[in-house]
Motif scaffolding. Structure first.
Motif, mmCIF file in Angstrom:
data_model
loop_
_atom_site.group_PDB
_atom_site.id
_atom_site.type_symbol
_atom_site.label_atom_id
_atom_site.label_comp_id
_atom_site.label_asym_id
_atom_site.label_seq_id
_atom_site.Cartn_x
_atom_site.Cartn_y
_atom_site.Cartn_z
ATOM 1 N N CYS A 27 -12.573 -29.023 -25.029
ATOM 2 C CA CYS A 27 -12.853 -28.318 -26.283
ATOM 3 C C CYS A 27 -13.083 -26.830 -26.054
ATOM 4 O O CYS A 27 -13.395 -26.392 -24.944
ATOM 5 C CB CYS A 27 -14.076 -28.931 -26.968
ATOM 6 S SG CYS A 27 -13.848 -30.668 -27.430
ATOM 7 N N ARG A 28 -12.914 -26.083 -27.132
ATOM 8 C CA ARG A 28 -13.185 -24.642 -27.125
ATOM 9 C C ARG A 28 -14.203 -24.344 -28.221
ATOM 10 O O ARG A 28 -14.253 -25.018 -29.239
ATOM 11 C CB ARG A 28 -11.917 -23.843 -27.431
ATOM 12 C CG ARG A 28 -10.795 -24.034 -26.477
ATOM 13 C CD ARG A 28 -9.619 -23.134 -26.751
ATOM 14 N NE ARG A 28 -9.097 -23.302 -28.117
ATOM 15 C CZ ARG A 28 -7.997 -22.718 -28.581
ATOM 16 N NH1 ARG A 28 -7.290 -21.928 -27.799
ATOM 17 N NH2 ARG A 28 -7.591 -22.925 -29.815
ATOM 18 N N TYR A 29 -14.989 -23.308 -27.962
ATOM 19 C CA TYR A 29 -15.912 -22.767 -28.964
ATOM 20 C C TYR A 29 -15.524 -21.311 -29.157
ATOM 21 O O TYR A 29 -15.480 -20.557 -28.184
ATOM 22 C CB TYR A 29 -17.358 -22.903 -28.495
ATOM 23 C CG TYR A 29 -18.360 -22.461 -29.516
ATOM 24 C CD1 TYR A 29 -18.650 -23.265 -30.616
ATOM 25 C CD2 TYR A 29 -18.995 -21.245 -29.416
ATOM 26 C CE1 TYR A 29 -19.562 -22.867 -31.577
ATOM 27 C CE2 TYR A 29 -19.915 -20.837 -30.378
ATOM 28 C CZ TYR A 29 -20.185 -21.652 -31.452
ATOM 29 O OH TYR A 29 -21.079 -21.257 -32.406
ATOM 30 N N ASP A 30 -15.209 -20.922 -30.392
ATOM 31 C CA ASP A 30 -14.715 -19.563 -30.673
ATOM 32 C C ASP A 30 -13.530 -19.204 -29.777
ATOM 33 O O ASP A 30 -13.465 -18.114 -29.200
ATOM 34 C CB ASP A 30 -15.828 -18.514 -30.520
ATOM 35 C CG ASP A 30 -16.774 -18.507 -31.706
ATOM 36 O OD1 ASP A 30 -16.417 -19.023 -32.788
ATOM 37 O OD2 ASP A 30 -17.887 -17.966 -31.554
ATOM 38 N N GLU B 201 -16.425 -26.692 -21.458
ATOM 39 C CA GLU B 201 -16.515 -28.121 -21.167
ATOM 40 C C GLU B 201 -17.844 -28.736 -21.573
ATOM 41 O O GLU B 201 -18.012 -29.949 -21.516
ATOM 42 C CB GLU B 201 -16.228 -28.371 -19.682
ATOM 43 C CG GLU B 201 -17.152 -27.650 -18.769
ATOM 44 C CD GLU B 201 -16.660 -27.604 -17.334
ATOM 45 O OE1 GLU B 201 -17.433 -27.115 -16.497
ATOM 46 O OE2 GLU B 201 -15.545 -28.047 -17.040
ATOM 47 N N ALA B 202 -18.796 -27.940 -22.016
ATOM 48 C CA ALA B 202 -20.080 -28.451 -22.487
ATOM 49 C C ALA B 202 -20.047 -28.836 -23.965
ATOM 50 O O ALA B 202 -21.027 -29.341 -24.488
ATOM 51 C CB ALA B 202 -21.180 -27.409 -22.249
ATOM 52 N N TYR C 254 -21.439 -30.663 -30.911
ATOM 53 C CA TYR C 254 -22.634 -30.318 -30.137
ATOM 54 C C TYR C 254 -22.195 -29.662 -28.835
ATOM 55 O O TYR C 254 -21.058 -29.817 -28.390
ATOM 56 C CB TYR C 254 -23.457 -31.572 -29.805
ATOM 57 C CG TYR C 254 -24.302 -32.054 -30.952
ATOM 58 C CD1 TYR C 254 -25.658 -31.756 -31.012
ATOM 59 C CD2 TYR C 254 -23.753 -32.790 -31.989
ATOM 60 C CE1 TYR C 254 -26.446 -32.191 -32.067
ATOM 61 C CE2 TYR C 254 -24.527 -33.227 -33.049
ATOM 62 C CZ TYR C 254 -25.869 -32.921 -33.079
ATOM 63 O OH TYR C 254 -26.642 -33.351 -34.122
ATOM 64 N N ARG C 255 -23.136 -28.974 -28.235
ATOM 65 C CA ARG C 255 -22.917 -28.338 -26.943
ATOM 66 C C ARG C 255 -24.129 -28.619 -26.078
ATOM 67 O O ARG C 255 -25.268 -28.544 -26.534
ATOM 68 C CB ARG C 255 -22.747 -26.838 -27.134
ATOM 69 C CG ARG C 255 -22.454 -26.087 -25.865
ATOM 70 C CD ARG C 255 -22.242 -24.593 -26.168
ATOM 71 N NE ARG C 255 -21.905 -23.887 -24.966
ATOM 72 C CZ ARG C 255 -22.782 -23.503 -24.047
ATOM 73 N NH1 ARG C 255 -24.062 -23.742 -24.214
ATOM 74 N NH2 ARG C 255 -22.386 -22.869 -22.973
ATOM 75 N N VAL D 19 -15.020 -24.942 -33.505
ATOM 76 C CA VAL D 19 -14.661 -25.800 -32.374
ATOM 77 C C VAL D 19 -13.292 -26.434 -32.592
ATOM 78 O O VAL D 19 -12.968 -26.876 -33.702
ATOM 79 C CB VAL D 19 -15.716 -26.915 -32.195
ATOM 80 C CG1 VAL D 19 -15.294 -27.908 -31.120
ATOM 81 C CG2 VAL D 19 -17.079 -26.329 -31.875
ATOM 82 N N ASP D 20 -12.492 -26.468 -31.521
ATOM 83 C CA ASP D 20 -11.290 -27.294 -31.508
ATOM 84 C C ASP D 20 -11.140 -27.872 -30.101
ATOM 85 O O ASP D 20 -11.746 -27.390 -29.147
ATOM 86 C CB ASP D 20 -10.043 -26.525 -31.954
ATOM 87 C CG ASP D 20 -9.612 -25.429 -30.995
ATOM 88 O OD1 ASP D 20 -10.254 -25.227 -29.951
ATOM 89 O OD2 ASP D 20 -8.614 -24.762 -31.296
ATOM 90 N N CYS D 21 -10.357 -28.949 -29.993
ATOM 91 C CA CYS D 21 -10.188 -29.629 -28.716
ATOM 92 C C CYS D 21 -8.700 -29.864 -28.461
ATOM 93 O O CYS D 21 -7.938 -30.096 -29.386
ATOM 94 C CB CYS D 21 -10.926 -30.967 -28.727
ATOM 95 S SG CYS D 21 -12.693 -30.827 -29.056
ATOM 96 N N TYR D 22 -8.329 -29.819 -27.203
ATOM 97 C CA TYR D 22 -6.943 -30.063 -26.817
ATOM 98 C C TYR D 22 -6.615 -31.539 -27.058
ATOM 99 O O TYR D 22 -7.396 -32.427 -26.728
ATOM 100 C CB TYR D 22 -6.733 -29.706 -25.354
ATOM 101 C CG TYR D 22 -5.340 -29.981 -24.866
ATOM 102 C CD1 TYR D 22 -4.262 -29.217 -25.311
ATOM 103 C CD2 TYR D 22 -5.081 -31.025 -23.990
ATOM 104 C CE1 TYR D 22 -2.970 -29.479 -24.891
ATOM 105 C CE2 TYR D 22 -3.791 -31.285 -23.559
ATOM 106 C CZ TYR D 22 -2.747 -30.515 -24.018
ATOM 107 O OH TYR D 22 -1.468 -30.789 -23.604
ATOM 108 N N ASN D 23 -5.457 -31.806 -27.603
ATOM 109 C CA ASN D 23 -5.025 -33.167 -27.899
ATOM 110 C C ASN D 23 -4.420 -33.792 -26.647
ATOM 111 O O ASN D 23 -3.222 -33.694 -26.407
ATOM 112 C CB ASN D 23 -4.021 -33.155 -29.056
ATOM 113 C CG ASN D 23 -3.676 -34.543 -29.536
ATOM 114 O OD1 ASN D 23 -4.067 -35.529 -28.949
ATOM 115 N ND2 ASN D 23 -2.926 -34.598 -30.626
ATOM 116 N N THR D 24 -5.229 -34.448 -25.847
ATOM 117 C CA THR D 24 -4.757 -35.060 -24.608
ATOM 118 C C THR D 24 -3.834 -36.250 -24.868
ATOM 119 O O THR D 24 -3.069 -36.645 -23.985
ATOM 120 C CB THR D 24 -5.936 -35.516 -23.730
ATOM 121 O OG1 THR D 24 -6.761 -36.391 -24.488
ATOM 122 C CG2 THR D 24 -6.742 -34.319 -23.253
ATOM 123 N N ALA D 25 -3.851 -36.807 -26.063
ATOM 124 C CA ALA D 25 -2.971 -37.939 -26.393
ATOM 125 C C ALA D 25 -1.513 -37.514 -26.366
ATOM 126 O O ALA D 25 -0.623 -38.344 -26.130
ATOM 127 C CB ALA D 25 -3.326 -38.494 -27.771
#
Length: 158
Positions: free
Chosen positions: A102-105, A110-111, A131-132, A148-154
């Motif tokens: 995930c990313r914040y801003d 990774e937290a 949450y962080r 927040v967004d997260c990389y789509n590992t799927a």
């Protein structure tokens, strides 16, 4: 039957809360660690902190916890001290909990853990819950899901 289910949920939750400040494993009453990830932050130790899920004896996720490494056993298995714990989020259909990517801003972090909606997009925005793990205190701190967004590992599995 529903009363038993409610009793079981309350019992598991109560035992889970008792874990803050405790060394694990072992986990109480048949509970076990589910998924999780290391939070390294470029330190010499590759995994000083961990964020993970706690599952009850039936395999249902009941909590998200943060911990700090506290040595290794005879066979190299790590032990940690639980620093914070929150209830596992309620997930709607086609949603899941994501961590480690995930990313914040727009900065990789990774937290950060977040609930995302499954799709074919490369980046999945957080939905309602993020949450962080604070690297100093070990507390799980609520953050704005809109940041927040997260990389789509799927996508890599296709």
């Amino acid at each position: 039957m529903w009363r038993f289910a409610l009793f079981l949920a309350m019992t598991c939750s109560a035992h889970a809360e008792d874990l803050v400040g405790k060394r694990v494993p072992p986990f109480p009453d048949g509970m076990k660690q589910g998924g999780g990830t290391c939070i390294s932050a470029g330190t010499r130790d590759p995994c000083p902190r961990v964020v993970g899920t706690l599952m009850d004896a039936t395999g249902k996720e009941v909590a998200v916890y943060a911990s700090i490494l506290d040595g290794r056993g005879e066979k190299g298995k790590p032990f940690s001290i639980v620093t914070d714990m929150i209830p596992y989020p309620k997930l709607r259909k086609a949603h899941h909990l994501d961590w480690g990517s995930c990313r914040y801003d727009n900065v990789e972090d990774e937290a950060v853990i977040a609930v995302v909606r499954e799709s074919r997009r490369t980046r999945l925005p957080a939905v309602d819950w993020a949450y962080r793990v604070d690297r100093t205190s070990g507390k799980l701190v609520k953050v704005d899901p809109a940041r927040v967004d997260c990389y789509n590992t799927a996508l890599e599995a296709d």
